[in-house]
Structure formats: structure tokens, C-alpha cells
Design an enzyme around this catalytic site. Structure first.
Site, PDB file in Angstrom:
ATOM      1  N   PRO A  77      23.635   1.853  21.421  1.00  0.00           N
ATOM      2  CA  PRO A  77      23.056   2.162  20.101  1.00  0.00           C
ATOM      3  C   PRO A  77      23.646   1.416  18.895  1.00  0.00           C
ATOM      4  O   PRO A  77      22.910   0.802  18.127  1.00  0.00           O
ATOM      5  CB  PRO A  77      23.284   3.667  19.959  1.00  0.00           C
ATOM      6  CG  PRO A  77      23.494   4.182  21.328  1.00  0.00           C
ATOM      7  CD  PRO A  77      24.118   3.063  22.105  1.00  0.00           C
ATOM      8  N   THR A 108      20.976  -3.555  18.433  1.00  0.00           N
ATOM      9  CA  THR A 108      20.806  -3.886  17.011  1.00  0.00           C
ATOM     10  C   THR A 108      21.993  -3.305  16.265  1.00  0.00           C
ATOM     11  O   THR A 108      22.081  -2.079  16.081  1.00  0.00           O
ATOM     12  CB  THR A 108      19.503  -3.278  16.445  1.00  0.00           C
ATOM     13  OG1 THR A 108      18.414  -3.718  17.239  1.00  0.00           O
ATOM     14  CG2 THR A 108      19.281  -3.718  15.005  1.00  0.00           C
ATOM     15  N   LYS A 187      16.720 -10.070  12.857  1.00  0.00           N
ATOM     16  CA  LYS A 187      16.191  -8.753  13.207  1.00  0.00           C
ATOM     17  C   LYS A 187      16.317  -7.776  12.025  1.00  0.00           C
ATOM     18  O   LYS A 187      15.376  -7.051  11.706  1.00  0.00           O
ATOM     19  CB  LYS A 187      16.966  -8.228  14.434  1.00  0.00           C
ATOM     20  CG  LYS A 187      16.850  -6.772  14.729  1.00  0.00           C
ATOM     21  CD  LYS A 187      15.594  -6.408  15.476  1.00  0.00           C
ATOM     22  CE  LYS A 187      15.510  -4.901  15.721  1.00  0.00           C
ATOM     23  NZ  LYS A 187      14.204  -4.478  16.153  1.00  0.00           N
ATOM     24  N   LYS A 262      18.805   3.520  10.351  1.00  0.00           N
ATOM     25  CA  LYS A 262      19.997   2.772  10.783  1.00  0.00           C
ATOM     26  C   LYS A 262      19.825   1.279  10.460  1.00  0.00           C
ATOM     27  O   LYS A 262      20.688   0.661   9.842  1.00  0.00           O
ATOM     28  CB  LYS A 262      20.208   2.952  12.292  1.00  0.00           C
ATOM     29  CG  LYS A 262      21.329   2.076  12.859  1.00  0.00           C
ATOM     30  CD  LYS A 262      21.429   2.139  14.383  1.00  0.00           C
ATOM     31  CE  LYS A 262      20.384   1.320  15.070  1.00  0.00           C
ATOM     32  NZ  LYS A 262      20.814   0.246  15.934  1.00  0.00           N
TER      33      LYS A 262
END
Ligand code: NAD
Length: 322
Positions: A77, A108, A187, A262
Site C-alpha cells: 500500500p 504508488t 502517476k 492518499k
């Protein structure tokens, strides 16, 4: 890809994204390939090992995976998990000799943590190669094998011929982004843009609808005009404008609002770090932070921000007179 290239592969992190990615590899790698997996959740490992008993094997730690594999993919995560998977002094990937190994982190996370791991590996194992390679396309894309990889290296990187065929087994597109941590920068920049558009789109629909417009008319106007974008077209935050959008199914399938929170936060931090002026960042972050804590929105697709901002979801029955 030569038959022996991925004879012993490691995969760490078998969650919503990692598991379907691993399943593609288990189905597509050459017959002699073995995959060594690790997840802190025992059940996640048991499930895939029983599905592929001659192919996928349970490891006892990230270190154990590293000892048994030549190429290792990680999909966990957050930055803290990546740090622990690679740098934990007793059980991390780097606590054993990883010389010549190929390491690919698809999580990520923040660019600073990714560079810290890369620097550590370069310092202690100069012949090993570490790449950031976050993905886009969501859980459905991971299951269908249509995700895109944003690879943190140049097109001329000497490992590109090893990396590309491996990623193409799990996804559709591999985009080399130029250098270390730039896959992540790409990203985060993408998710910032997508998140801002979803808020703007929700507000624009809401003001038009409150003025008396049918959202389907608004969608046609945006598509014909200068506002055209994928959120309006395919991920419309207003339910029942685009039948396949998550909103039309109660925002149930899609990219969870907590994950958007996030990634949006990571993007705002990155902007600050590189000195990029970011007027929409704070207000966007506040919005996704609020939505991710709101019981009406939590665990739902991030385009639920339309609901969070007070948009009318019941417009269709009323307009039909039912
Ligand atoms: P997830 O929470 O479903 O899965 C993460 C897995 O990692 C879990 O099984 C967890 O037990 C495991 N894990 C955590 N710490 C670990 C450790 N120290 N060692 C071994 N295993 C560990 O998350 P996900 O949805 O699969 O997302 C993974 C990454 O992919 C995240 O960074 C996320 O932002 C990114 N991503 C997610 C999506 C999506 O739609 N879910 C889309 C694109 C990118």
C-alpha cells in the site's frame, strides 16, 4: 523473452491489485517458472498457492523471497510498507545478498521513499537494479490485464528488454518515464489531474442541474465543447448519465476515495518539494480527506465526491415523473 529469464520470480503483496497481477504471471510464464510469494496476510498466500500448487510457493518473509528469486515484484500500500519490505534489517529484501537481481516496485508511494530504497540498493548492491513502476487502470484493469505501467527509467535503459515482456503479461501498456522515480512522479501528477477534474466536473454538473439543465444535456455540451474529458465521458460523477460509470452502480466499483486521498496528498507533497505552485492542491486535498472520512462516501469510488459536495443523485426518477 527467453524461457529461463523468469525461472524464479518473487511477488510481494497479494492484495486487490497484486493478486490478479500474480495470476496473470502464473498463467503466462513459461512452464518451468516458479513464483515465490509473500504477504503479511497468511490467507492471501494460501489462496494463490492452492490455486497453483506446482507453480506458486509460499515464502516466510520478503528476505526469503529475495533469496529464492532473481526478479522480484512488490505491490504494497504505502511508502512505510515499501521501506519495511526492502529495508527491514532482519527480514527485508536487502537483508540478504541481492547482487544482480531485478527489483520492481509497482506500489504508488512518495518519490522520496522510492529514491531512498534505490540509493540504498545502489550503495550496497551496485549490480542489482531497482525500478519504480506504478500502475494505472484499477482492480478491474488488473483482473482484465489492461493496466498501464509507468516505468521509472529511460527508453534506452539496459534492462528495458527484461522489464517490458514481464509487464506486458500483466498489462497492456508500458511507458518509460525517463529516469528513477519519474514513473511515480507521472502517476501522482496523473491522479492529481484526474482528482481535480472529478471535483470540477461535480461542481459544474451541480450548478447546471440546479439551473434547470438535464445532466445528459450537460454531458453532450461538455463533450462538444472545450470541457471534454474522460471523467465526464466515462466516469461521470452524476449517476445514470453514463451507464457503465461507477456512479450508476452506486459508486461501488472503481477507485476507492481513500486511495484518491492518499495519491492526492502524495501529489501535493511532491508539488511542494519541487517548488510547483499548486493553488488547487489544498482545497482538493481537504475535499478528498473529508469524503474519505464521510460514512456516506468511504470505500466507494472516488467520483462519489459529487455526493460529498451535495449533488442530486435522484434526478432521473423525478424527471420521468415517477
Ligand atoms: P491492498 O491493501 O488491497 O493490498 C496490499 C497488500 O500488501 C495486502 O495484501 C497487504 O497484506 C500486503 N502488505 C502490506 N504490508 C506488507 C508487507 N510489509 N509485506 C508483505 N505484504 C504486505 O492494496 P491494493 O489496492 O492492492 O494497492 C496496492 C498499491 O497499488 C497501492 O500503492 C495503491 O495505491 C496502488 N494502486 C491501487 C489501485 C486500486 O484501484 N486498488 C489502482 C492503482 C494503483
Amino acid at each position: 523473452m527467453s524461457g529461463s529469464e523468469f525461472k524464479n520470480l518473487g511477488f510481494i503483496g497479494l492484495g486487490a491489485m497484486g493478486k490478479p497481477m500474480l495470476v496473470h504471471l502464473a498463467n503466462k510464464l513459461p512452464a518451468e517458472s516458479r513464483i515465490h510469494v509473500f504477504d503479511v496476510v497468511e490467507e492471501a498466500m494460501n489462496e494463490v498457492c492452492s490455486q497453483y500448487p506446482d507453480r506458486v510457493f509460499k515464502a516466510s518473509s520478503a528476505k526469503d523471497v529475495a533469496q529464492k528469486s532473481v526478479t522480484i515484484i512488490t505491490m504494497v500500500p504505502e511508502g512505510s510498507h515499501v521501506r519495511s519490505v526492502y529495508l527491514d534489517p532482519s527480514n527485508g529484501v536487502c537483508s540478504t545478498d541481492i547482487s544482480n537481481k531485478l527489483l520492481i516496485d509497482c506500489s504508488t508511494i512518495d518519490t522520496a521513499t522510492s529514491l531512498e530504497v534505490k540509493d540504498h540498493i545502489e550503495k550496497y548492491f551496485p549490480t542489482a537494479s531497482f525500478y519504480d513502476s506504478p500502475v494505472s487502470g484499477g482492480v478491474v484493469g488488473a483482473i482484465k490485464g489492461t493496466i498501464a505501467f509507468f516505468l521509472g527509467c529511460a527508453e534506452s535503459d539496459p534492462n528495458i528488454k527484461r522489464l517490458t515482456p514481464l509487464m506486458e503479461m500483466m498489462g497492456k501498456q508500458v511507458i518509460p518515464c525517463g529516469g528513477p522515480s519519474l514513473g511515480l512522479a507521472a502517476k501522482l501528477s496523473n491522479n492529481y489531474l484526474s482528482g481535480v477534474i472529478a471535483i470540477a466536473c461535480s461542481e459544474a454538473f451541480d450548478m447546471g442541474m440546479r439551473s434547470g439543465l438535464d445532466p445528459r444535456t450537460l454531458a453532450k455540451v461538455y463533450a462538444a465543447g472545450t470541457a471534454q474529458n474522460a471523467i465526464c465521458d466515462r466516469f461521470c460523477p452524476v449517476p445514470h448519465v453514463y451507464p457503465e460509470a461507477p456512479s450508476s452502480g452506486g459508486y461501488k466499483q472503481g477507485f476507492k476515495v481513500q486511495l484518491m486521498r492518499k495519491d492526492f496528498g502524495l501529489a501535493v507533497d511532491m508539488a511542494k518539494r519541487v517548488g510547483s505552485k499548486n493553488v488547487l492542491g489544498e482545497v482538493g486535498l481537504e475535499t478528498y480527506d473529508g469524503a474519505s472520512k464521510d460514512a456516506k462516501c468511504r470505500d466507494l469510488d472516488s467520483r462519489v465526491v459529487y455526493r460529498y459536495l451535495g449533488g442530486n443523485e435522484d434526478w432521473l426518477p423525478k424527471q420521468n415523473g415517477s
